[in-house]
Design an enzyme around this catalytic site. Structure first.
Site, mmCIF file in Angstrom:
data_model
loop_
_atom_site.group_PDB
_atom_site.id
_atom_site.type_symbol
_atom_site.label_atom_id
_atom_site.label_comp_id
_atom_site.label_asym_id
_atom_site.label_seq_id
_atom_site.Cartn_x
_atom_site.Cartn_y
_atom_site.Cartn_z
ATOM 1 C CD GLU A 64 -2.978 -0.864 2.364
ATOM 2 O OE1 GLU A 64 -3.057 0.024 3.060
ATOM 3 O OE2 GLU A 64 -3.881 -1.745 2.542
ATOM 4 C CG HIS A 121 -4.954 3.911 2.261
ATOM 5 N ND1 HIS A 121 -6.011 4.718 2.439
ATOM 6 C CD2 HIS A 121 -5.025 2.672 2.241
ATOM 7 C CE1 HIS A 121 -6.823 3.751 2.837
ATOM 8 N NE2 HIS A 121 -6.507 2.444 2.735
ATOM 9 C CG HIS A 174 -7.543 -0.856 -0.054
ATOM 10 N ND1 HIS A 174 -8.919 -0.941 0.365
ATOM 11 C CD2 HIS A 174 -6.639 -0.379 0.962
ATOM 12 C CE1 HIS A 174 -8.803 -0.311 1.513
ATOM 13 N NE2 HIS A 174 -7.557 -0.023 2.100
ATOM 14 C CG ASP A 189 -8.232 1.549 5.624
ATOM 15 O OD1 ASP A 189 -6.906 1.420 5.986
ATOM 16 O OD2 ASP A 189 -8.691 1.300 4.608
#
Length: 142
Positions: A23, A84, A86, A97
């Site tokens: 990530e 971010h 995935h 998260d």
């Protein structure tokens, strides 16, 4: 709602692809929306993912986050949110998260790479660890 310039949207997707299978993360900067106007991302700051397990978690390096905030403010801009990726997960916030969100009213953008890249955004309300999905738009002008 959150809107990206074409360049900043493409930068988030490119950063996610470059970091795969881990990530990646960063800070979104621009102009925070008020009175129903969208927030507009005009710049991204890539940061190091300092999570213990970067393939399934992210944690923005605190020093890099502070540098991005100071740079934004120095340029008359605002922090709009954070992003971010995935790499193989769903295009929505995980329980982790949600549990780590700390900026109420800011956008948390996720670029999911499983299949065609999907960029989604959620705004943390600050209440009961609740996120509300928001619309993502892309502007062709800067």
């Amino acid at each position: 709602m959150i809107e990206f310039t074409r360049a900043t949207y493409d930068a988030v997707v490119a950063h996610a692809r470059e970091g795969d299978p881990a990530e990646v993360c960063g800070v979104l900067v621009g102009h925070r929306g008020t009175d129903g106007d969208p927030s507009v991302v005009t710049r991204t700051y890539e940061t190091e993912n300092v999570a213990e397990r970067p393939k399934t978690r992210y944690r923005i390096d605190p020093e890099a986050q502070l540098e991005a905030i100071e740079a934004a403010e120095g340029n008359g801009l605002d922090v709009v949110g954070f992003y971010h990726s995935h790499p193989a997960g769903p295009p929505s916030p995980s329980d982790i998260d949600i549990g780590r969100a700390t900026w109420p009213g800011y956008s948390y953008v996720i670029c999911a790479l499983d299949g065609f890249p999907f960029v989604g955004s959620w705004r943390w309300t600050g209440e009961d660890r609740r996120f509300e999905q928001e619309t993502v738009g892309v502007r062709d002008e800067e």
